[in-house]
Design a protein around this motif. Structure first.
Motif, PDB file in Angstrom:
ATOM      1  N   GLY A   1       0.512  -1.037  -0.109  1.00 58.42           N
ATOM      2  CA  GLY A   1       0.183   0.098  -0.173  1.00 58.42           C
ATOM      3  C   GLY A   1       0.562   1.354   0.043  1.00 58.42           C
ATOM      4  N   CYS A   2       0.695   2.373   0.389  1.00 59.08           N
ATOM      5  CA  CYS A   2       0.750   4.035  -0.135  1.00 59.08           C
ATOM      6  C   CYS A   2      -0.210   4.232   1.322  1.00 59.08           C
ATOM      7  CB  CYS A   2       0.942   4.498  -1.367  1.00 59.08           C
ATOM      8  SG  CYS A   2       2.130   3.644  -2.873  1.00 59.08           S
ATOM      9  N   GLY A   3       1.440   5.254   1.368  1.00 57.67           N
ATOM     10  CA  GLY A   3       0.471   5.963   2.166  1.00 57.67           C
ATOM     11  C   GLY A   3       1.497   7.525   2.668  1.00 57.67           C
ATOM     12  N   SER A   4       1.227   8.924   3.130  1.00 60.16           N
ATOM     13  CA  SER A   4       1.946   9.256   3.699  1.00 60.16           C
ATOM     14  C   SER A   4       3.200   9.518   3.318  1.00 60.16           C
ATOM     15  CB  SER A   4       2.309   9.364   5.601  1.00 60.16           C
ATOM     16  OG  SER A   4       0.510   9.489   6.304  1.00 60.16           O
TER      17      SER A   4
ATOM     18  N   ASN B   1       5.124   7.939   1.621  1.00 61.74           N
ATOM     19  CA  ASN B   1       5.445   6.278   1.313  1.00 61.74           C
ATOM     20  C   ASN B   1       4.769   5.263   0.872  1.00 61.74           C
ATOM     21  OD1 ASN B   1       5.133   5.014   3.869  1.00 61.74           O
ATOM     22  ND2 ASN B   1       6.693   5.585   4.621  1.00 61.74           N
ATOM     23  N   CYS B   2       5.528   4.029   0.230  1.00 63.11           N
ATOM     24  CA  CYS B   2       5.188   3.125  -0.147  1.00 63.11           C
ATOM     25  C   CYS B   2       5.720   1.945   0.411  1.00 63.11           C
ATOM     26  CB  CYS B   2       5.153   2.276  -1.569  1.00 63.11           C
ATOM     27  SG  CYS B   2       3.840   4.316  -1.966  1.00 63.11           S
ATOM     28  N   TYR B   3       4.940   1.094   0.790  1.00 64.30           N
ATOM     29  CA  TYR B   3       5.318   0.230   2.010  1.00 64.30           C
ATOM     30  C   TYR B   3       4.668  -1.642   1.023  1.00 64.30           C
ATOM     31  CZ  TYR B   3       0.581   0.730   3.722  1.00 64.30           C
ATOM     32  OH  TYR B   3      -0.423   0.258   3.683  1.00 64.30           O
TER      33      TYR B   3
ATOM     34  N   SER C   1       9.366  -0.154   3.128  1.00 63.61           N
ATOM     35  CA  SER C   1       8.800   0.877   3.022  1.00 63.61           C
ATOM     36  C   SER C   1      10.312   2.199   1.888  1.00 63.61           C
ATOM     37  CB  SER C   1       8.720   1.525   4.119  1.00 63.61           C
ATOM     38  OG  SER C   1       9.511   2.214   5.082  1.00 63.61           O
TER      39      SER C   1
END
Length: 121
Positions: free
Chosen positions: A56-59, A61-63, A115
């Motif tokens: 997923g991705c958020g804030s 960065n993606c992880y 990440s």
């Protein structure tokens, strides 16, 4: 003496050019975060394996997250004790986005993550 000065100027010019190329690549190609590839998953100590991957991705960065699984009689605490602390470094020589790898305990499960952030931090 003139040859030495020319050699030094040439080496400095090549180094400055390399820094400019890497900077331009990062500004044009790697500004946005993206999900780390499966190749970025860490090598685990013997007896541990990766299961239940998600991404997923958020804030900024993606992880890629995953469970770390040991033998049936191993506790989450003992698994976590065998794993290294979080480490962050540049993704590669050219791609300077931060790549972080770490592990944490969530109840009876150890979750690992990789990440990949934005180049600008």
């Amino acid at each position: 003496m003139k040859r030495v000065v020319l050699a030094v100027v040439g080496v400095v010019g090549v180094l400055v050019g390399a820094v400019i190329v890497v900077g331009l690549l990062n500004l044009t190609l790697y500004v946005e975060a993206s999900v780390p590839s499966r190749n970025d998953l860490p090598d685990l100590p013997a007896g541990l394996s990766i299961d239940n991957e998600s991404e997923g991705c958020g804030s900024g960065n993606c992880y890629r997250e995953f469970d770390v699984v040991g033998s049936a009689d191993e506790t989450a605490e003992s698994i976590l004790d065998r794993l290294p602390a979080e480490e962050c470094s540049a993704h590669s020589l050219v791609d300077r986005r931060p790549l972080c790898v770490g592990f944490r305990q969530q109840g009876d499960v150890v979750r690992g993550y990789v990440s990949l952030g934005k180049w600008s931090g």
